[in-house]
Design an enzyme around this catalytic site. Structure first.
Site, PDB file in Angstrom:
ATOM      1  CB  CYS A 238      38.891  32.003  33.708  1.00 25.90           C
ATOM      2  SG  CYS A 238      38.170  30.409  34.160  1.00 25.90           S
ATOM      3  CB  ALA A 239      41.435  31.705  37.954  1.00 27.68           C
TER       4      ALA A 239
END
Length: 333
Positions: free
Chosen positions: A26-27
């Protein structure tokens, strides 16, 4: 930072490529689904250059590298391991398959209730504003024209989501279980049909009609499921099971007509006659227990809930709170 070196150390300390079921990011985090968690050395992972934390959540091993860094470590990890890159959704699905039946049940609750939250927010926030305005008007703080067209429309919208909550749940639950969501909406609608006595009137009027199944032995209340959410979810699970079975055995030329008719009818019949009353009782017991807990003196109940909230979020079982919250809303709004 040597991204390839960090990726190699991750691979070495999770048991190698053969122990990786799925990988995504993810980020900020590298998200891995591991076949055998016993082979994971968390302490070594935490000491890898660039790693800012390691924890397990929702069946995933998550290693925090931070924005920007995680992308580069992930690219090197995929190249070194030969594992096929996956999306976050695919990793979540792979993680779900690794979890026990209890965690799978919690995931289902999230899949059913989380998509409904925007609809609840749309009406719920407006309902709160309308309640505040009515309170101030009734106590002389403001003058409120209830015949104003804006007030009437706002009042209409504020109650809509809760008035059709069972239909929303039916649609969402059927979709989560792999059934036709529109059939789920029909099932949800059947349980709040105007032919049934509204559950909101039972407290003041009592049960008006009992329907006999076995004379002298068993009958059930001809009452709607307003104020209940779990029985609708169970009904949609039954719907999905019946629909999938019928698709396999009904000839294709009759499938379009036979499958929806039989699956919806049998689902509503089984739920009203047998399954529904059991889960209505169970839901009432759970909500009663929660309400008792929250009303303990000196904030003891709130302290207990707060104490357990963080661990439940980390383990992923916080999705059950959404079902409980919606059950409380359905009974009190």
């Amino acid at each position: 930072m040597d991204y390839r070196k960090s990726a190699q150390e991750v691979l070495d300390n999770i048991g190698g490529a053969g122990n990786v079921v799925s990988a995504a990011h993810c980020a900020t985090r590298l998200r891995l689904v591991i076949a055998d968690n016993a082979k994971v050395d968390k302490e070594a992972l935490e000491n890898i250059d660039g790693a800012k934390g390691v924890f397990e959540a929702q069946g995933q091993l998550q290693i925090i590298f931070g924005t920007g860094t995680v992308n580069k470590v992930y690219e090197e990890f995929i190249a070194l391991s030969g594992v096929e890159a996956a999306t976050k959704a695919e990793v979540k699905e792979a993680a779900a398959q690794q979890q026990n039946i209890f965690m799978r049940a919690i995931k289902v609750l999230g899949d059913v209730f989380v998509p409904i939250i925007p609809a609840i927010v749309a009406s719920g926030l407006l309902l709160g504003i309308m309640s505040a305005l009515n309170f101030m008007a009734s106590n002389g703080f403001i003058a409120l024209d209830t015949n104003n067209f804006i007030y009437k429309i706002a009042d209409l919208v504020s109650g809509t989501s809760f008035g059709i909550l069972q239909i929303l749940i039916g649609y969402s639950a059927a979709k989560a279980f792999g059934a036709n969501p529109y059939l789920g909406a029909v099932v949800g609608g059947a349980f709040i049909n105007s032919s049934l006595q509204s559950a909101y009137t039972v407290a003041s009027e009592g049960v008006q009609t009992m329907v006999t199944v076995i004379p002298g032995l068993y009958s059930f209340e001809w009452v709607g499921y307003q104020g209940h959410v779990i029985p609708i979810v169970i009904a949609c699970a039954i719907l999905a099971f019946l629909e999938k079975c019928l698709h396999k055995i009904v000839p294709e030329m009759f499938d379009l007509f036979v499958t929806p008719l039989v699956s919806v009818f049998v689902t509503v019949l089984v739920t009203l006659v047998a399954v529904g009353p059991i889960f209505v009782w169970a839901e009432n017991a759970i909500l009663g227990l929660i309400q008792t807990l929250l009303t303990l003196p000196f904030g003891i109940g709130s302290f207990i809930v707060g104490l357990f909230y963080a661990p439940t979020v980390v383990t992923g079982i916080h999705q059950m709170y959404t079902a409980i919250d919606l059950g409380q809303l359905a009974q009190t709004v």
